[in-house]
Design an enzyme around this catalytic site. Structure first.
Site, mmCIF file in Angstrom:
data_model
loop_
_atom_site.group_PDB
_atom_site.id
_atom_site.type_symbol
_atom_site.label_atom_id
_atom_site.label_comp_id
_atom_site.label_asym_id
_atom_site.label_seq_id
_atom_site.Cartn_x
_atom_site.Cartn_y
_atom_site.Cartn_z
ATOM 1 N N GLU A 84 0.800 -1.290 -0.062
ATOM 2 C CA GLU A 84 0.035 0.015 0.063
ATOM 3 C C GLU A 84 0.764 1.195 -0.059
ATOM 4 O O GLU A 84 0.377 2.452 0.573
ATOM 5 C CB GLU A 84 -0.961 -0.098 1.198
ATOM 6 C CG GLU A 84 -2.104 0.879 1.126
ATOM 7 C CD GLU A 84 -3.297 0.820 2.274
ATOM 8 O OE1 GLU A 84 -4.280 1.586 2.066
ATOM 9 O OE2 GLU A 84 -2.927 0.206 3.023
ATOM 10 N N ASP A 88 -3.039 5.813 0.132
ATOM 11 C CA ASP A 88 -4.441 5.161 0.909
ATOM 12 C C ASP A 88 -5.208 4.417 0.193
ATOM 13 O O ASP A 88 -5.898 5.045 -0.980
ATOM 14 C CB ASP A 88 -5.076 6.194 1.672
ATOM 15 C CG ASP A 88 -5.928 5.512 2.795
ATOM 16 O OD1 ASP A 88 -5.885 4.357 3.138
ATOM 17 O OD2 ASP A 88 -6.547 6.496 3.498
ATOM 18 N N HIS A 117 4.545 -3.851 10.589
ATOM 19 C CA HIS A 117 5.489 -3.007 11.189
ATOM 20 C C HIS A 117 6.659 -2.866 10.247
ATOM 21 O O HIS A 117 6.505 -3.339 8.838
ATOM 22 C CB HIS A 117 6.013 -3.967 12.232
ATOM 23 C CG HIS A 117 6.268 -5.416 11.789
ATOM 24 N ND1 HIS A 117 5.619 -6.273 11.609
ATOM 25 C CD2 HIS A 117 7.712 -6.040 11.583
ATOM 26 C CE1 HIS A 117 6.278 -7.369 10.987
ATOM 27 N NE2 HIS A 117 7.597 -7.208 11.176
ATOM 28 N N GLU A 199 5.558 -8.640 16.653
ATOM 29 C CA GLU A 199 5.314 -9.038 18.049
ATOM 30 C C GLU A 199 4.358 -8.063 18.736
ATOM 31 O O GLU A 199 4.497 -6.866 18.619
ATOM 32 C CB GLU A 199 6.449 -9.386 18.657
ATOM 33 C CG GLU A 199 7.365 -10.314 18.148
ATOM 34 C CD GLU A 199 8.869 -10.562 18.681
ATOM 35 O OE1 GLU A 199 9.388 -11.345 18.480
ATOM 36 O OE2 GLU A 199 9.286 -9.167 19.165
ATOM 37 N N HIS A 320 13.509 -12.679 27.631
ATOM 38 C CA HIS A 320 14.278 -13.512 28.447
ATOM 39 C C HIS A 320 15.103 -12.981 29.588
ATOM 40 O O HIS A 320 15.747 -13.563 30.525
ATOM 41 C CB HIS A 320 14.786 -14.916 27.690
ATOM 42 C CG HIS A 320 15.588 -14.344 26.960
ATOM 43 N ND1 HIS A 320 17.295 -14.186 27.224
ATOM 44 C CD2 HIS A 320 15.751 -14.152 25.663
ATOM 45 C CE1 HIS A 320 17.766 -14.061 26.099
ATOM 46 N NE2 HIS A 320 16.880 -13.704 25.029
ATOM 47 N N GLU A 395 9.104 -20.705 17.600
ATOM 48 C CA GLU A 395 9.893 -20.147 16.830
ATOM 49 C C GLU A 395 11.150 -20.215 17.710
ATOM 50 O O GLU A 395 11.480 -20.134 18.873
ATOM 51 C CB GLU A 395 9.385 -18.702 16.366
ATOM 52 C CG GLU A 395 8.514 -18.656 15.380
ATOM 53 C CD GLU A 395 8.174 -17.066 15.009
ATOM 54 O OE1 GLU A 395 9.031 -16.332 15.544
ATOM 55 O OE2 GLU A 395 7.469 -17.033 14.178
ATOM 56 N N ALA A 397 14.487 -17.857 18.518
ATOM 57 C CA ALA A 397 14.828 -16.457 18.325
ATOM 58 C C ALA A 397 16.166 -15.869 17.534
ATOM 59 O O ALA A 397 16.129 -15.064 16.864
ATOM 60 C CB ALA A 397 15.171 -15.981 19.918
#
Length: 575
Positions: A84, A88, A117, A199, A320, A395, A397
């Site tokens: 896109e 718009d 993102h 995420e 973590h 998954e 990392a």
């Protein structure tokens, strides 16, 4: 007399030993049963390259190698910044149609991630794909972007505080559904990007903002829009400034003084995180992500369910580090937006989304300065998801192999994962299509658990077997293969199973990827799932009705009963 007493005590001791050994065998066999297998529909996917494919023949050769080695699907970022970019509602899907055609020719399934993102600037990023430039004219930077404790402004993804998020995502999802409806047979699942790096989190650990591992990162709610939202939430909770002061032990004289933490690390070292103010802030900070998940989940179900009828998922980051730092416990998780995993995962269940979690390959090393406990974190999140009946996909990392694949196998089998996605294709396939040295380990530890032929119990390849724990004495299942034709109400009566207290049925779903169903008693009394249907993937599942009208839960595999446990051995000892 003394000899007789000694014989009695000896017999008691041996009986106790026998009891302990029996208990050990019992618990050991329980543990092996509970940790023995992945879910009945477990499949393995591999993440495609981040950047655009330019050599389609070479890419097809790579995909063919994946197919020949037991991989089920290729997972792909479908970048908003590509499709896109012109303006718009000016969409161009041509690249991804070529991509999907190439995947289909190789015989793989295709799992798209609707990537809202930016690519670039995070660990593992090898591309630069910003969000569409026209987007930023739709509102102010204060509304649409993040600002951290130090004043750094981040536009990796849209801020959930912007009121236009739902509309933009709805338009994007609708266009995808319209343009890829013809590909629905090769799309078994769709993922949503919930924030930075795809995420559901805040951009708390961003190198360009000055972050480096293992720093805690920074809170991200320092725009005026975000601070106003915090004030409104606290006013709603307590009702007045006087009541806020009473709860927090403060002497604020104006609502404008209500603010996110301003003392940096002192919020932890001074104990602020553990008093009422700190708990209120951290709880609200996470709730913003929960609300965002609800917004994008609703838009996705609205646009994707009628067209594709497949599971939809989103990802939580495996933050973590700093987990067991004695002076700043869980501070990195908190900055990312994770304060209460139980509540966060409940939102996945309420929104009917699958959960992807990362860092399955990593081992604990909880010492300074990292205080890193990824394996413990995987266990925590996976256990909560299991308890709520939320489906799990895993998954890695970071690039992995060898012992990392062994660790992945441990997690996916212990917690009954429904899938695993390897990051990334170049880890196991070279650019010329030949397998890398890591392919063998990946097959031996992960791919071998895939279920290409249904549930392995002799049922058709694309069948669904459901055990129904009896809430209704004579349950009926009203169903359709996802996207197909419904049975007539009330549906089909479920016969009793070989397991007492359960009904059981096996249904062939043809070329569909899931079974959509609802349960009733044959007399218009329906199981409640907040007016939503249940979805079952190929393989065997157990359905447990909720209580007091609440939604039921779906667990992978058949019910676990006492007959699954090995019989305790009888020990006969001479004395």
């Amino acid at each position: 007399m003394l000899h007789s007493q000694k014989r009695i005590w000896k017999k008691i001791g041996l009986c106790l030993l026998s009891f302990i050994l029996g208990i050990t065998v019992f618990t050991g066999s329980f543990g092996s049963k509970a940790e023995a297998a992945v879910a009945g529909d477990f499949q393995v996917s591999v993440m495609g390259p981040l950047a655009k494919v330019t050599d389609w023949n070479s890419f097809k050769n790579q995909l063919t190698t994946l197919k020949n080695n037991g991989v089920y699907a290729i997972t792909t970022d479908v970048w908003w910044g590509y499709v896109e970019s012109a303006g718009d509602n000016q969409f161009d899907w041509s690249y991804y149609k070529t991509y999907a055609d190439t995947v289909k020719q190789a015989g793989l399934k295709w799992v798209p991630i609707i990537s809202t993102h930016r690519c670039g600037g995070n660990v593992g990023d090898d591309c630069n794909i910003p969000l569409p430039s026209w987007l930023w004219s739709k509102g102010s930077a204060d509304e649409m972007q993040f600002k951290d404790e130090s004043g750094y402004v981040n536009n990796e993804s849209l801020s959930p505080f912007w009121s236009g998020v739902g509309k933009q995502y709805d338009e994007l999802y609708a266009s995808f559904a319209q343009n890829f409806s013809a590909y629905k047979d090769m799309i078994p699942k769709i993922y949503l990007s919930g924030g930075p790096s795809g995420e559901l989190r805040y951009p708390s650990y961003y190198p360009a903002a000055g972050w480096s591992y293992p720093a805690r990162g920074k809170f991200q709610v320092y725009t005026e829009t975000a601070k106003s939202a915090f004030r409104t939430a606290m006013t709603t909770k307590y009702g007045s400034l006087d009541k806020i002061n009473a709860a927090w032990g403060t002497n604020l004289t104006s609502m404008s003084q209500i603010s996110p933490p301003t003392d940096s690390d002192g919020f932890y070292t001074g104990g602020g995180y553990n008093i009422t103010y700190g708990k209120d802030f951290l709880s609200w900070y996470q709730s913003v992500l929960e609300n965002h998940l609800g917004v994008i989940g609703a838009a996705a179900h609205k646009n994707f369910d009628p067209v594709f009828g497949v599971r939809i998922g989103a990802k939580i980051s495996g933050i973590h580090w700093q987990m067991n730092n004695p002076s700043m416990p869980h501070s990195a998780e908190h900055a990312g937006g994770y304060y209460d995993y139980n509540r966060l995962i409940q939102k996945f269940k309420d929104t009917d989304l699958d959960l992807t979690f990362t860092a399955l390959e990593m081992y604990d090393s909880g010492t300074a300065p990292n205080y890193s406990l990824p394996s413990t974190l995987v266990d925590t999140v996976s256990s909560i998801a299991n308890s709520k009946g939320v489906r799990l996909n895993g998954e890695n990392a970071l690039p992995t192999g060898g012992s990392g694949f062994q660790k992945i196998e441990e997690k996916i089998t212990r917690f009954g994962y429904n899938g695993f996605t390897l990051l990334r294709i170049n880890n196991i396939v070279n650019s010329d299509g030949s397998p890398t040295a890591e392919m063998s380990s990946f097959k031996n530890y992960v791919i071998k658990h895939a279920k290409p032929a249904g549930d392995g119990g002799g049922n058709p390849v694309n069948s669904v077997t459901i055990y129904y724990k009896k809430g209704f004495n004579s349950p009926y299942i009203h169903y359709r293969p996802a996207g197909g034709t419904w049975t007539d109400v009330p549906g089909v009566k479920m016969p009793d199973s070989e397991i007492s207290g359960y009904a059981k049925i096996t249904l062939d779903i043809g070329s569909a990827s899931q079974l959509e169903a609802a349960f009733n008693d044959g007399n218009n009394q329906w199981d409640s799932n907040n007016m939503r249907n249940y979805f079952f993937s190929p393989g065997t599942s157990t359905y447990i009705p909720g209580t007091n009208g609440t939604a039921g839960s779906i667990q992978a595999g058949p019910p676990i009963t006492s007959s699954d446990f090995q019989a305790l051995p009888a020990y006969e000892m001479s004395i």
